[in-house]
Design a protein around this motif. Structure first.
Motif, PDB file in Angstrom:
ATOM      1  N   MET A 289       0.798  -1.202   0.157  1.00 19.33           N
ATOM      2  CA  MET A 289      -0.056   0.015   0.045  1.00 19.33           C
ATOM      3  C   MET A 289       0.621   1.401  -0.211  1.00 19.33           C
ATOM      4  SD  MET A 289      -3.187  -1.032  -0.314  1.00 19.33           S
ATOM      5  CE  MET A 289      -4.044   0.660  -0.052  1.00 19.33           C
ATOM      6  N   ASP A 290       2.136   1.136  -0.205  1.00 28.71           N
ATOM      7  CA  ASP A 290       3.136   2.289   0.020  1.00 28.71           C
ATOM      8  C   ASP A 290       2.807   3.380  -1.088  1.00 28.71           C
ATOM      9  OD1 ASP A 290       4.226   0.640  -1.768  1.00 28.71           O
ATOM     10  OD2 ASP A 290       6.116   0.693  -0.892  1.00 28.71           O
ATOM     11  N   ASN A 291       2.250   2.770  -2.375  1.00 29.47           N
ATOM     12  CA  ASN A 291       1.925   3.446  -3.318  1.00 29.47           C
ATOM     13  C   ASN A 291       0.527   3.657  -3.830  1.00 29.47           C
ATOM     14  OD1 ASN A 291       1.598   1.034  -4.295  1.00 29.47           O
ATOM     15  ND2 ASN A 291       3.116   1.361  -6.237  1.00 29.47           N
ATOM     16  N   LYS A 292      -0.301   3.381  -2.944  1.00 24.56           N
ATOM     17  CA  LYS A 292      -1.713   3.258  -3.411  1.00 24.56           C
ATOM     18  C   LYS A 292      -2.404   4.518  -2.668  1.00 24.56           C
ATOM     19  CE  LYS A 292      -1.611  -0.840  -5.303  1.00 24.56           C
ATOM     20  NZ  LYS A 292       0.054  -0.997  -5.004  1.00 24.56           N
ATOM     21  N   HIS A 293      -1.953   5.348  -1.952  1.00 26.27           N
ATOM     22  CA  HIS A 293      -2.328   6.490  -1.110  1.00 26.27           C
ATOM     23  C   HIS A 293      -2.811   7.786  -2.022  1.00 26.27           C
ATOM     24  CE1 HIS A 293      -3.134   4.389   2.571  1.00 26.27           C
ATOM     25  NE2 HIS A 293      -1.660   4.363   2.726  1.00 26.27           N
ATOM     26  N   CYS A 294      -1.966   7.608  -3.264  1.00 29.58           N
ATOM     27  CA  CYS A 294      -1.948   8.970  -4.089  1.00 29.58           C
ATOM     28  C   CYS A 294      -2.476   8.650  -5.354  1.00 29.58           C
ATOM     29  CB  CYS A 294      -0.459   9.560  -4.122  1.00 29.58           C
ATOM     30  SG  CYS A 294       0.471   9.964  -2.927  1.00 29.58           S
ATOM     31  N   GLU A 295      -3.256   9.699  -5.898  1.00 28.99           N
ATOM     32  CA  GLU A 295      -3.823   9.454  -7.252  1.00 28.99           C
ATOM     33  C   GLU A 295      -2.918   9.295  -8.391  1.00 28.99           C
ATOM     34  OE1 GLU A 295      -6.704   8.720  -7.560  1.00 28.99           O
ATOM     35  OE2 GLU A 295      -7.822   9.338  -5.699  1.00 28.99           O
ATOM     36  N   PRO A 296      -2.887   8.743  -9.585  1.00 32.22           N
ATOM     37  CA  PRO A 296      -4.236   7.978  -9.665  1.00 32.22           C
ATOM     38  C   PRO A 296      -4.392   6.685  -9.356  1.00 32.22           C
ATOM     39  CG  PRO A 296      -2.908   7.918 -11.629  1.00 32.22           C
ATOM     40  CD  PRO A 296      -1.931   8.885 -10.542  1.00 32.22           C
ATOM     41  N   GLU A 297      -3.325   6.182  -8.624  1.00 36.07           N
ATOM     42  CA  GLU A 297      -3.223   4.919  -8.002  1.00 36.07           C
ATOM     43  C   GLU A 297      -4.470   4.489  -7.152  1.00 36.07           C
ATOM     44  OE1 GLU A 297      -1.010   2.219  -8.558  1.00 36.07           O
ATOM     45  OE2 GLU A 297      -0.751   3.517 -10.476  1.00 36.07           O
ATOM     46  N   ARG A 298      -4.729   5.123  -6.286  1.00 38.47           N
ATOM     47  CA  ARG A 298      -5.750   5.141  -5.203  1.00 38.47           C
ATOM     48  C   ARG A 298      -7.198   4.505  -5.873  1.00 38.47           C
ATOM     49  NH1 ARG A 298      -6.071   9.294  -0.703  1.00 38.47           N
ATOM     50  NH2 ARG A 298      -6.467  10.613  -2.355  1.00 38.47           N
ATOM     51  N   SER A 299      -7.492   5.627  -6.749  1.00 38.99           N
ATOM     52  CA  SER A 299      -8.685   5.366  -7.492  1.00 38.99           C
ATOM     53  C   SER A 299      -8.719   4.169  -8.354  1.00 38.99           C
ATOM     54  CB  SER A 299      -9.169   6.650  -8.588  1.00 38.99           C
ATOM     55  OG  SER A 299      -9.344   7.912  -7.532  1.00 38.99           O
ATOM     56  N   LEU A 300      -7.785   4.033  -8.992  1.00 39.03           N
ATOM     57  CA  LEU A 300      -7.442   2.779  -9.955  1.00 39.03           C
ATOM     58  C   LEU A 300      -7.620   1.516  -9.171  1.00 39.03           C
ATOM     59  CD1 LEU A 300      -4.519   4.017 -12.232  1.00 39.03           C
ATOM     60  CD2 LEU A 300      -7.043   3.574 -12.851  1.00 39.03           C
ATOM     61  N   TYR A 301      -6.975   1.455  -7.767  1.00 39.40           N
ATOM     62  CA  TYR A 301      -6.814   0.339  -6.955  1.00 39.40           C
ATOM     63  C   TYR A 301      -8.447   0.104  -6.364  1.00 39.40           C
ATOM     64  CZ  TYR A 301      -5.993  -2.661  -3.118  1.00 39.40           C
ATOM     65  OH  TYR A 301      -5.934  -3.714  -2.300  1.00 39.40           O
ATOM     66  N   ALA A 302      -9.144   1.061  -6.155  1.00 37.62           N
ATOM     67  CA  ALA A 302     -10.328   0.816  -5.785  1.00 37.62           C
ATOM     68  C   ALA A 302     -11.441   0.355  -6.632  1.00 37.62           C
ATOM     69  CB  ALA A 302     -10.973   2.413  -5.362  1.00 37.62           C
ATOM     70  N   LYS A 303     -11.088   0.940  -7.817  1.00 38.10           N
ATOM     71  CA  LYS A 303     -11.987   0.349  -8.970  1.00 38.10           C
ATOM     72  C   LYS A 303     -11.685  -0.855  -9.299  1.00 38.10           C
ATOM     73  CE  LYS A 303     -12.960   1.395 -13.861  1.00 38.10           C
ATOM     74  NZ  LYS A 303     -12.499   2.120 -15.082  1.00 38.10           N
ATOM     75  N   LEU A 304     -10.482  -1.642  -9.335  1.00 37.78           N
ATOM     76  CA  LEU A 304     -10.220  -2.907  -9.203  1.00 37.78           C
ATOM     77  C   LEU A 304     -10.821  -3.816  -8.242  1.00 37.78           C
ATOM     78  CD1 LEU A 304      -8.237  -4.805 -11.120  1.00 37.78           C
ATOM     79  CD2 LEU A 304      -6.483  -4.618  -9.518  1.00 37.78           C
ATOM     80  N   LYS A 305     -10.754  -3.595  -7.162  1.00 40.25           N
ATOM     81  CA  LYS A 305     -11.296  -4.207  -5.951  1.00 40.25           C
ATOM     82  C   LYS A 305     -12.609  -4.348  -6.150  1.00 40.25           C
ATOM     83  CE  LYS A 305      -9.456  -2.109  -2.122  1.00 40.25           C
ATOM     84  NZ  LYS A 305      -9.537  -2.240  -0.887  1.00 40.25           N
ATOM     85  N   ARG A 306     -13.414  -3.283  -6.767  1.00 39.95           N
ATOM     86  CA  ARG A 306     -14.956  -3.275  -6.901  1.00 39.95           C
ATOM     87  C   ARG A 306     -15.244  -4.198  -7.950  1.00 39.95           C
ATOM     88  NH1 ARG A 306     -14.429   2.290  -6.271  1.00 39.95           N
ATOM     89  NH2 ARG A 306     -14.527   2.760  -8.572  1.00 39.95           N
ATOM     90  N   LYS A 307     -14.296  -4.172  -9.096  1.00 43.46           N
ATOM     91  CA  LYS A 307     -14.536  -5.028 -10.291  1.00 43.46           C
ATOM     92  C   LYS A 307     -14.762  -6.454  -9.900  1.00 43.46           C
ATOM     93  CE  LYS A 307     -12.895  -5.911 -14.749  1.00 43.46           C
ATOM     94  NZ  LYS A 307     -11.841  -5.520 -15.994  1.00 43.46           N
ATOM     95  N   TYR A 308     -13.819  -6.943  -8.985  1.00 50.53           N
ATOM     96  CA  TYR A 308     -13.634  -8.427  -8.466  1.00 50.53           C
ATOM     97  C   TYR A 308     -14.257  -8.473  -7.083  1.00 50.53           C
ATOM     98  CZ  TYR A 308     -10.802  -8.990 -12.686  1.00 50.53           C
ATOM     99  OH  TYR A 308     -10.473  -8.981 -13.787  1.00 50.53           O
ATOM    100  N   GLY A 309     -15.134  -7.904  -6.704  1.00 49.55           N
ATOM    101  CA  GLY A 309     -15.819  -7.732  -5.373  1.00 49.55           C
ATOM    102  C   GLY A 309     -16.631  -8.926  -5.325  1.00 49.55           C
ATOM    103  N   LYS A 310     -17.158  -9.675  -6.386  1.00 45.95           N
ATOM    104  CA  LYS A 310     -18.142 -10.931  -6.338  1.00 45.95           C
ATOM    105  C   LYS A 310     -17.609 -12.091  -6.849  1.00 45.95           C
ATOM    106  CE  LYS A 310     -22.385  -7.838  -6.552  1.00 45.95           C
ATOM    107  NZ  LYS A 310     -23.613  -7.824  -7.200  1.00 45.95           N
ATOM    108  N   THR A 311     -17.748 -13.196  -6.453  1.00 45.93           N
ATOM    109  CA  THR A 311     -17.154 -14.440  -6.922  1.00 45.93           C
ATOM    110  C   THR A 311     -17.551 -14.565  -8.287  1.00 45.93           C
ATOM    111  OG1 THR A 311     -17.453 -15.430  -4.630  1.00 45.93           O
ATOM    112  CG2 THR A 311     -17.241 -16.746  -6.705  1.00 45.93           C
TER     113      THR A 311
END
Length: 219
Positions: A67-89
């Protein structure tokens, strides 16, 4: 068509995670762990590895995230989007695919979990070098492929030097609990939860260690 494997694909962001999880195959007997990492450290390549794992028919794809490089944009938003995309089985019976994608975060990086083999800390690390220095107080450690190979397996290397996976899991869980209670966004690892979930998958408890416990206050 996906080929069903009784395996878990662990996708890290670099060689550190690859060599560490490769060293855990003897710990999680009865569950084959296949580590992998993208050629380039970015979220686009990480997603490509996730897709490959899903298409190959793995039951789970576990993403180990620094997470050392996930607190700044655009990485933060891109990472959140990736987690949402794979949030369901992901369930595609006709293709033989039934896959759960999980994300396990560590701040700053996976080496914090390595330090938890030896002691607990909630110190805020502003640079990775500070964390590596603390780990180096317990055992020699170099972030190179040469060292990872010559260690004879990172997990057993840490335990030979007096560390304990069981203790690392407990300390990682403590860090997550404190993070939740105190609202801090640094120095925590979800790898303890990951280890427990992998252990549950194989229906066997993790082996205990005979090494003495080492505890440290909040540095």
């Amino acid at each position: 068509m996906g080929i069903l494997h009784k395996t878990v694909l662990v996708v890290g962001e670099g060689p550190t995670e690859f060599y560490y999880f490769k060293s855990l195959n003897d710990v999680f007997k009865g569950l084959t762990i296949q580590p992998d990492y993208p050629k380039h450290t970015n979220l686009k390549e990480l997603e490509r590895k996730i897709r490959e794992g899903v298409e190959m028919g793995y039951d789970e794809v576990c993403c180990v995230i620094d997470m050392d490089n996930k607190h700044c944009e655009p990485e933060r938003s891109l990472y959140a989007k990736l987690k949402r995309k794979y949030g369901k089985t992901i369930d595609k019976p006709k293709k033989g695919i039934h896959c759960k994608v999980r994300f396990y975060e560590t701040h700053r990086c996976t080496e914090l979990f390595f330090l938890y083999y030896f002691c607990y800390t909630s110190r805020e690390y502003t640079a990775q070098e500070q964390l590596l220095k603390d780990l180096g107080r317990h055992c020699e450690y170099r972030k190179t492929d040469r060292f990872f190979v010559r260690s004879g397996g990172l997990h057993s290397y840490f335990e030979r030097n007096g560390g304990s996976l069981t203790d690392a899991i407990g300390r990682a869980e403590q860090s997550v609990q404190e993070r939740r209670e105190e609202g801090r966004d640094y120095t925590y690892s979800e790898l303890g939860r990951m280890m427990k979930e992998l252990s549950d998958n194989r229906k066997q408890p993790l082996p205990s260690t005979s090494f003495p416990k080492k505890e440290a206050g909040h540095n």
